[in-house]
Design a protein around this motif. Structure first.
Motif, PDB file in Angstrom:
ATOM      1  N   CYS A 262       0.699  -1.254   0.129  1.00 36.09           N
ATOM      2  CA  CYS A 262      -0.047  -0.048   0.038  1.00 36.09           C
ATOM      3  C   CYS A 262       1.089   1.217   0.057  1.00 36.09           C
ATOM      4  O   CYS A 262       1.728   1.152   0.827  1.00 36.09           O
ATOM      5  CB  CYS A 262      -0.985   0.009   1.145  1.00 36.09           C
ATOM      6  N   GLU A 271      -3.602   3.383  -1.293  1.00 40.76           N
ATOM      7  CA  GLU A 271      -4.061   2.521  -2.354  1.00 40.76           C
ATOM      8  C   GLU A 271      -3.388   1.122  -2.368  1.00 40.76           C
ATOM      9  O   GLU A 271      -2.161   1.292  -2.049  1.00 40.76           O
ATOM     10  CB  GLU A 271      -3.678   3.479  -3.675  1.00 40.76           C
ATOM     11  N   ASN A 279      -8.870  -1.303  -1.717  1.00 42.74           N
ATOM     12  CA  ASN A 279      -8.150  -0.503  -1.049  1.00 42.74           C
ATOM     13  C   ASN A 279      -8.552  -0.554   0.653  1.00 42.74           C
ATOM     14  O   ASN A 279      -7.567  -0.094   1.372  1.00 42.74           O
ATOM     15  CB  ASN A 279      -8.421   1.095  -1.546  1.00 42.74           C
TER      16      ASN A 279
END
Length: 320
Positions: A262, A271, A279
């Motif tokens: 992420c 994200e 997400n």
């Protein structure tokens, strides 16, 4: 009866302790460090079983009743390679396994030191690490050029510029694997320094540095590679910097809040690099991502991890 059992246990423990002492006193270890490989000969002067010797995770290349020989490359047997100052240091442990499978009973440290070649740079030094599995996996981490098409031309990076880092796991003999960078810190030494470091990746795959910089993970071309564009930071300016990472090979279908990649995008939030539609697995990057058991690469086991170190590199305040 209980007394007899206790006496037997004490006698057995004393025998093991005597064996350990005998190994350290009555065994000769001859080490021959060559540029690309090491030759080690262990000669017993007592009554130890040479088949129980291990150099890292390797069994002897050859052995007899009183002698064991290892002739192996530094890229095998879980050798650890560090570059510090003007030296390249290869280290490993020669161990004698306990006959009753209670653990290692004797350890002899193996160290080979060489001068760093004048034309040496981290781009030609790719730390390679072997791990256990159905067959060995090999992890790589290297500095790359701007578009990841080849090795970096320099190990000096101006403050604010990008440091392209490639991590990869060789998985030719396995089902497809997902390579993840679970943790990364910057340190001024080849060994981690808990009291003096810069946190880059943490919380089970969260690129923490991306919250205060433009650092980001690049989109994957293959699942077994991870590309990180790390914006050069102010930590340890003009000093030698080492990047320490925990790399994980995982089942590509097993992404969750504890196995992920992420990064933070300004104005958008966290994200998930591999699938932005999910997400939500990155939500814990702001709190704590808890570990839990999950489906694994190998039946009945969890994913395979390996610690890796890259460096030294230097971050300069003046643009090059």
């Amino acid at each position: 009866m209980a007394c007899a059992v206790m006496m037997a246990f004490i006698w057995h423990s004393a025998l093991l302790l005597s064996l350990v002492a005998a190994l350290s006193v009555f065994a000769d270890v001859k080490l021959d460090c060559r540029p690309d490989f090491v030759s080690l000969v262990w000669t017993d002067r007592h009554h130890a079983d040479s088949s129980l010797l291990r150099l890292g995770d390797c069994v002897p290349t050859s052995s007899s009743a009183r002698e064991a020989t290892f002739r192996v490359a530094y890229t095998s047997c879980n050798f650890r390679t560090m570059v510090t100052g003007n030296q390249v240091v290869h280290t490993n442990d020669l161990t004698y396994l306990s006959p009753d499978a209670q653990g290692e009973t004797y350890v002899h440290h193996v160290v080979c030191v060489f001068g760093r070649p004048k034309d040496w740079s981290p781009v030609s030094y790719k730390p390679v690490f072997s791990t256990f599995g159905q067959s060995d996996l090999v992890f790589h981490m290297a500095l790359m050029n701007e578009d990841f098409s080849g090795p970096a031309e320099s190990t000096r990076f101006a403050l604010g510029s990008f440091i392209p880092i490639l991590a990869r796991v060789e998985d030719n003999t396995h089902q497809p694997l997902l390579l993840l960078m679970e943790e990364c810190i910057a340190s001024t030494t080849p060994e981690k320094q808990p009291d003096h470091f810069y946190n880059i990746i943490g919380n089970k795959g969260c690129l923490l540095d991306s919250k205060i910089s433009h650092s980001k993970f690049e989109q994957r071309e293959v699942s077994s590679e991870m590309r990180l564009k790390l914006q050069a930071f102010r930590f340890a300016l003009e000093e030698e910097v080492y990047i320490h990472c925990k790399l994980v090979a995982w089942d590509p279908s097993g992404i969750d809040s504890t196995k992920k990649a992420c990064h933070f995008i300004k104005g958008h939030g966290w994200e998930l690099v591999d699938n932005p539609a999910h997400n939500d697995v990155c939500d814990c990057c702001e709190t704590s991502c808890k570990s839990r058991w999950s489906r694994s690469v190998t039946s009945g086991k969890r994913g395979i991890s390996q610690n890796a170190v890259l460096g030294p590199l230097t971050i300069t305040e003046v643009r090059l």
